[in-house]
Design a protein around this motif. Sequence first.
Motif, PDB file in Angstrom:
ATOM      1  N   LEU A 132       0.777  -1.119   0.024  1.00  0.00           N
ATOM      2  CA  LEU A 132      -0.139  -0.168   0.068  1.00  0.00           C
ATOM      3  C   LEU A 132       0.928   1.235  -0.013  1.00  0.00           C
ATOM      4  O   LEU A 132       1.754   1.493   0.837  1.00  0.00           O
ATOM      5  CB  LEU A 132      -0.812   0.061   1.235  1.00  0.00           C
ATOM      6  CG  LEU A 132      -1.777  -1.255   1.720  1.00  0.00           C
ATOM      7  CD1 LEU A 132      -2.486  -1.075   2.784  1.00  0.00           C
ATOM      8  CD2 LEU A 132      -2.921  -1.089   0.591  1.00  0.00           C
ATOM      9  N   GLY A 136       3.784  -0.130  -1.735  1.00  0.00           N
ATOM     10  CA  GLY A 136       3.178  -0.728  -2.835  1.00  0.00           C
ATOM     11  C   GLY A 136       4.101  -1.536  -3.613  1.00  0.00           C
ATOM     12  O   GLY A 136       3.785  -2.569  -3.966  1.00  0.00           O
ATOM     13  N   ASN A 154      -0.862  -1.574  -4.536  1.00  0.00           N
ATOM     14  CA  ASN A 154      -1.926  -0.596  -4.427  1.00  0.00           C
ATOM     15  C   ASN A 154      -1.174   0.702  -4.213  1.00  0.00           C
ATOM     16  O   ASN A 154      -0.419   0.840  -3.753  1.00  0.00           O
ATOM     17  CB  ASN A 154      -2.813  -0.796  -3.135  1.00  0.00           C
ATOM     18  CG  ASN A 154      -3.604  -2.157  -3.226  1.00  0.00           C
ATOM     19  OD1 ASN A 154      -4.667  -2.063  -4.212  1.00  0.00           O
ATOM     20  ND2 ASN A 154      -3.504  -3.069  -2.637  1.00  0.00           N
ATOM     21  N   TYR A 190      -3.872  -1.297  -8.289  1.00  0.00           N
ATOM     22  CA  TYR A 190      -4.960  -0.286  -8.311  1.00  0.00           C
ATOM     23  C   TYR A 190      -4.415   1.140  -8.137  1.00  0.00           C
ATOM     24  O   TYR A 190      -3.331   1.310  -7.302  1.00  0.00           O
ATOM     25  CB  TYR A 190      -5.674  -0.791  -7.173  1.00  0.00           C
ATOM     26  CG  TYR A 190      -6.825  -1.820  -7.325  1.00  0.00           C
ATOM     27  CD1 TYR A 190      -8.099  -1.725  -8.151  1.00  0.00           C
ATOM     28  CD2 TYR A 190      -6.391  -3.011  -7.121  1.00  0.00           C
ATOM     29  CE1 TYR A 190      -8.676  -2.700  -8.377  1.00  0.00           C
ATOM     30  CE2 TYR A 190      -7.005  -4.252  -7.243  1.00  0.00           C
ATOM     31  CZ  TYR A 190      -7.936  -4.011  -7.772  1.00  0.00           C
ATOM     32  OH  TYR A 190      -9.153  -5.102  -8.227  1.00  0.00           O
ATOM     33  N   THR A 243      -8.308   1.298  -0.896  1.00  0.00           N
ATOM     34  CA  THR A 243      -8.670   0.053  -0.154  1.00  0.00           C
ATOM     35  C   THR A 243      -8.608   0.653   1.330  1.00  0.00           C
ATOM     36  O   THR A 243      -9.119  -0.292   2.099  1.00  0.00           O
ATOM     37  CB  THR A 243      -8.083  -1.209  -0.315  1.00  0.00           C
ATOM     38  OG1 THR A 243      -7.038  -1.081  -0.144  1.00  0.00           O
ATOM     39  CG2 THR A 243      -8.677  -1.558  -1.719  1.00  0.00           C
TER      40      THR A 243
END
Length: 272
Positions: A132, A136, A154, A190, A243
Amino acid sequence: MTTMRTRRDDPLDDFSRRVVSVDDVSKIVYAAGTGPGVILMPEMPGISPDVARLARWVRDAGFSVYLPSLFGVDGAYPTTEAGEAVVRRACVSAEFRAFAGGGTSPVAAWLRGLARIAHAECGGPGVGAVGLCFTGNFALTMALEPAVIAPVVNHPSLPLDDPGGLEIGDEDAAALAERVERDGLKVLAYRFDNDRWCTGRRFAAYRKLLGEAFDGRVLPADVANTNPPPFFRDVVGCAHSVTTAHLVDEQGHPTVRARDEIVAFLKERLRG
C-alpha cells in the motif's frame, strides 16, 4: 463522497503481537486468522485503523494475515503533524529507497524472509503480498521469493521524485520479469486516475516491465471518500488509498468492489 469512520486509535487487540527475526533483524508483526498466508504491508504513516480494517477483511475471507510494523505508531489514527514526522524519518531511513536511483529498498529482503516464514507456518501453494502506498511496490519485489505467488500492488508511491519510475534495481527488475514469464505470475494493481503520487506513467512502467501479466486497474477520483483522516487530507492531498483511507464502505461502491477483487485474486491464486 464521504464515509463515516472512527476517529480514534485502534488497539489491534484482536491480533497476536509477535517479534519476527529475519537475518538477525527483528520487527513486530501482528497476525490473525487461519488459512493461506497473506503479508499486508502498511501505508504511510503506519498501521492505521483503516489498514487494520483491511487486514480484518482479508482475515475474515479465510486467510492468515501478517501485518508487519515498518514505520509509525501501530494503530494510531493518522494525524497531519505525526504523519509528516513519520514520512521524514522513513525517507532518510537506510531500510527504504524513497527517491529515484536508489534501487530496491533493503527492507524487501526482510519481507521476503517473512513470506518464507508465513508459507512454512500456513502451508498451501504459496502466500500473498499486498503493498500500500509507500510499500506498494514491495509486493512486487517480494515476488523474488518463490513462496510469493499473489502480489497486489496498491497505489505505489515510490520513488517520490520520479512519477514514471519504479522502486527497483535493474538486476531485480530483470529477475522479476523472468520469474513472471517462467511461473505465469500475475500482478494486480490499483490507483485513482488523478493520483499525483501514483501516476499513469508509473503504471505504464510496470506494464513495460511485466507485459500482460500486469493488471493495472484505475478508479475515477470522484468516487473516493472525501472525508479521509487528516494526514490524507492535508499531506497526501488527492484521492490515493483505494482500499483504506479513501474507501467508501458501502455495498457495490467501486472501492469496495476493488477490495473484493483483491480478495478474489488472493483466493484464486492461493486456494486454486
